[in-house]
Design a protein around this motif. Sequence first.
Motif, PDB file in Angstrom:
ATOM      1  N   THR B  23       0.842  -1.197   0.000  1.00 31.70           N
ATOM      2  CA  THR B  23       0.000   0.000   0.000  1.00 31.70           C
ATOM      3  C   THR B  23       0.874   1.243   0.000  1.00 31.70           C
ATOM      4  O   THR B  23       0.575   2.219  -0.680  1.00 31.70           O
ATOM      5  N   ARG B  27       0.766   3.775  -3.064  1.00 26.88           N
ATOM      6  CA  ARG B  27       0.237   5.101  -2.741  1.00 26.88           C
ATOM      7  C   ARG B  27       1.213   6.195  -3.134  1.00 26.88           C
ATOM      8  O   ARG B  27       0.872   7.367  -3.080  1.00 26.88           O
ATOM      9  N   HIS B 284      -3.313  -4.523  -3.430  1.00 27.61           N
ATOM     10  CA  HIS B 284      -3.726  -3.127  -3.458  1.00 27.61           C
ATOM     11  C   HIS B 284      -4.764  -2.955  -4.554  1.00 27.61           C
ATOM     12  O   HIS B 284      -4.880  -3.792  -5.442  1.00 27.61           O
TER      13      HIS B 284
END
Lengths: 829, 520
Positions: B23, B27, B284
């Motif tokens: 993540t 991100r 994800h």
Amino acid sequence: RRCPRGLRLPRGARAPSAGLTAFPPCRFLLCASGDFVKVYSVSTEETLRLMGGHADLVTGIQLNPHNHMQLYSSSLDGTIKLWDFMDGIPIKTFTVGSKLLALYTLASAEDSVFVVIPKKGERDTFQLVSVKLTKGAGQDLEVKELSVILAGVDASMKHIAFGRGGEYVVSVKDVNLQVYFFKRRLLNRFSLSTVKTKGGDNRFSCVVCHPTEDCIATGHADGKIRLWRNFHHRKEYTYSTLHWHHDTVMDLAFSMEGTRLLSGGVESVLVQWHNESSWQKDFLPRLGSPIEYISLSSDGALCCTLHTDNRITIINSNLRFSRSIQGLIKSRDVKTGLVVDPRTKALVLNGEPGHLQFYSLQSDQQLFSLDIVQRQYIHQAGLKQSDLVKVAFSAQGTWLATVEESEEINDPELQLKLWFYDEETQSFKLNTRINTPHDNHITDMCFRDMDELEHDSLILVTTGRDCVFKVWVMVEDTDPEAQQSVSWSCDFVGSYHNYQATNCCFSEDGSLLAVSFEETVTVWDSLTWDLKCTFCHPPGNIRNICFGRLTCSKYLVGATDYGFLCCWNLLTCALEWSAHLNVVILQPDPLSEHIAAVSWLSKESSLFVFKPNEPRPIYIQRNLCKEKILLAAFVPRDEPEMISSERYLWLRRSQLFFLTDTQELMTLSTKSLEERLTPSSKQLAVEESLPVTPFSLLLGKHRHQQAQEDKDPGKPVVHNKQEQASPAVKELLHTPAHVLPSASFLCTIFINSLLISKESKSAEEIVDEVEMESEKAEDDSDEEDVTEMEQEDTGHVELLGETTCKLSKSQEKELRKIRKTDYSWISAF
Amino acid sequence: MAAYKPVVVQACPKLGERITQDTLYWRGYKTPVQIKEFGAVNRIDFSPVQPYNYAVTASSRIHIYGRYSQEPIKTFSRFRDAAYCATYRDDGRLLVAGSEDSIIRLFDISGKAPLRQFEGHTKPVHLVGFLSDKYRIFSGSDDYSSKLWDIPSATEIISYSEHTDYVRCGCASKVNADVFMTGSYDHTVKLFDARTKSSVMTIEHGHPVESVLLFPSGGLLVSAGGRYVKVWDVLKGGQLLVSLKNHHKTVTCLCLNSSGQRLLSGSLDRHVKIYSTTSYKVVHSFNYATSILSLALSPEDETIVVGMTNGVLNVKHRKPEEKNEKSQKKRQPAYRTYVKGRTYMPKQEDFCVSKPVKRVLRKYDKLLRSFQSSKALDAVLEPPIMLHTPEVTVAVMQELHRRGTLRSALAGRDEKQVNLLLTFVARRVIEPRFTPVLVTVADMITDIYQPVVGQSEIVDKQFLKLQEAIGKEIDYQEELLEVLGMMDTLFATFTKKRDICLEGNKSNGLTEIIETDMNY
């Protein structure tokens, strides 16, 4: 009174209830502990010597001011003993006649000491008397010359102090302070107002005198310290007040020069007041438990504090924590019960508040203390502290489950914690924390004792007063990147008629779970969690349950409130037998099928050991002790002990320990006290106490060489050994065949004894083995009679002595040779 | 002697998304750049050579974008009808595209007019691509056939017509120059070898195949069609390895990241899912505004480009990693002093003196250590702590309560502070993990400030709010209890049945079998 044979305290398990310390020059720490005086090494924290001889509690110890290698001790049995504590030998015993409550020595007073004794004819009044120690040739002397110095003193030793150079003596009692001047024979009395100032209680709690000035420091119950000066005058005396403590000042101590004053109390903070700079304060906080006594070493380099929980802390002169000496930590209330750690065989119970102590029974030492609650402990009365209440180990000791709760009754703030034993750090690591696992208090907890190789077989069961029992299982974390791979979560919640669950227990193979709900015992299948059957023996709630083991695994034993011990057969689901017995503790031996039951009836505890398959106990010990026994545990022995008597056969593989309500740890033992108390480190200590001189260094080097020479395996040694072995073998051959063990068993030993081994296996060992054999043979022929057994015991000791004698002879020649060289070397010097 | 133990803050397992390395990695992209195209974006292809331009096929045009340009740096618009599947050659110099008019065109990157035109298909060509020897092109068309073309002579080498429906996707093996595969709407993926006359292998996907992908090693094949993404082991003769069903609409595009560790799939359900290629679990997922038709990841994962049905091109660039540079700069001047003795390995006989570790305590812990309860409470009522980590505030309140000083800490506060306290309590008292502590706090506050109620408007308002919050919670709990009661009745009927069969086992008079949980 019939005293049970061999009921003995293990070493040091008793708290130093009259904990008084004295420091000879920084090497040893002397401490009165129960009936003994203990000598500790300051550098290694080990107990070097245990000096026993008093018949009752030791109330005071003081170093002989004229000889710093000697120690006076006084006891409630009315004697004063003079010891040489370096060797642990009593030099003299002075019999005073009445109870001695405190002891003081003065450098200025030639051969007389001061003691506090009760006044004759009156209760609770005490007087300080000076005792003239008669000089005589014998060891035991009668003391006749007693002269009263102060009457109406308090019994505590903290309430009397001697002033500068022994010019005056100060005594405090309640709110009165009296000073007696020896030379002027003047007695000054001062008293504080008895009217209680707001919340204050200004009674005296302790008194000390300044070593060089005319100044008295007194501690008070309201936490104040008063410094009195000018007390030669009845009217113009002055005092100043120091106030930091919020509760009673437990003890005070002046440093050697009087520049510093140390004080301690319930806050468990050691406060150091500096004399010069307007009584500036230094603190040593968080010492663990309330301070009871403060003592300084005679050279002023070290200071030690005695704590209420049976611990001594040694502190440097710059107020740094140095080390601590601790045995079995005394906690306010042992809620966890006695649990045995399967890994270390240590006894596990409540220690410091919020801690779990691992106490090694072999070495009388605390192995380590595990912080469970992990919260700052505030030493203050009336706070609701949270403490540890339940502990359980898994069969191999890899998992530890703990339950902690706060003292509040309505909202117990429960936490269940599961700890995993980390092999790398050699300690337990917190794995899972469960908040409020039950809505009400947890009553019992147990692991399923099975092979822990299979992960899914490990199950934890908790029972609670919220009428349910819960089953907790390990869940593997699916996320490969998570920090830990397993955690615990609830798997099953069981209940029965909304009764409170009180006890739980797994059968030996782990297939059945027994949970008691008030009056009923329910048995559950641990695979499907189906209720299998129920047992009940009305009236009365179930107090304890346990499954039988090994050959008796088909039985379930339970004890009820109404004084019944019942045994149910699980195959027929019927009551096998029941007995009328008020059982307090039911403790199964993990290594055999024996179950120990301790009953409490008319102010005495009795012990019954039985097998579930027959209702007749195999061992009964009535009147075990006067105190109520609260907890018991079987501790497995490292190796099965040779026990000759059939009565004590159940003690072969494990030992039974009890904890009474006065927090004394006891055990049943077949050995005598002397055997248990042989100080193993005696010789070591003597060597250690030798001062390091060039001569000793040289000698040490030479000794080292000598030792190496001894090690060399040479032919003469082998010869000697053969000679040594022959009498033992002869004895073996002369023993009648019918009392010997089987030939196959003896064969290897016999042949080994004839062989000339290449290794330098000492002759001692082999002889020992043979001796043991023959002794065992004797045992078998012996009858089970207590008196005879005792004789046999001494015989055993003699036999051992003989062997050592022989050994020394065998090597004497060689030693002589070495000695010759030794002397030549000295002459060269 | 023990050191001060800091306050234990109860950590609660966070519900919802768990923060993992993935993540954090995914991100690390900036806010997307949106570019409007003329029609649905059916294909995005990155040039395999620097500076990694990408070709976007939408409507009748092929736009070539640079790395950070928002305007196309080049446009190929010589199409009469819709263009499809513009694909770069391995060296990044040639581009091939199919079209609705069934002609395949080959462009030079620098030129405008097509270099070659391959004519032979009778229906629109949705799939074109280069074989890894660079001299041949494969194509698939709506006339159910797939063909192989020679670039220099612009002639057809071979034609396979084994599919029974439109051929819409395909890819070439990077390992073998003769192998390529096509996926068709007849639910199959066929593997062809240019040296043979017919297909080598047929894989039954089970749904119209929208996209196929070969792993760089050539051993694993990924096919997408319907809601499924399936992974096949080609070397084992097309055995199904794993079937993933994580989308709830048709999966339209597939893509591998640069390391080959992660597989991305885009779908009409507006999601891009990222799978780990070791565990085949979703690690994800991205959310987009509309249905996704095409997806591409630049080399080194610098850029994610997603094309959508409404003609929007969504471009995300990776954030540059700043931290490393900063820390390096800082260290440079004192490099020698830092390095001194660092590399020394203690020998066995060395006596190691370790530096005492300085423990850093939080502000409230320092205050609690010195028994300043009121100030400790002030410290945790500061907005950043109170808003973001309410568990810290509650833990300190609990600790104060345990020490018996909570009441004095709460007392003697002015209007502003009481307001702050009450806001916090009113907001958090309904959270089950905080309820036990905050109820006591609320009790104490009302006790202490009862005499001054009515003197301040703000505080009064807060008291009303608290009352409201508690009232609501009580109603809610009552409702829950009702539901629980209903469920218990249902469960009770189940239990009864089991008890009956248990009673059959009853064997002895002494055993009494009593029903479990019958008191509902």
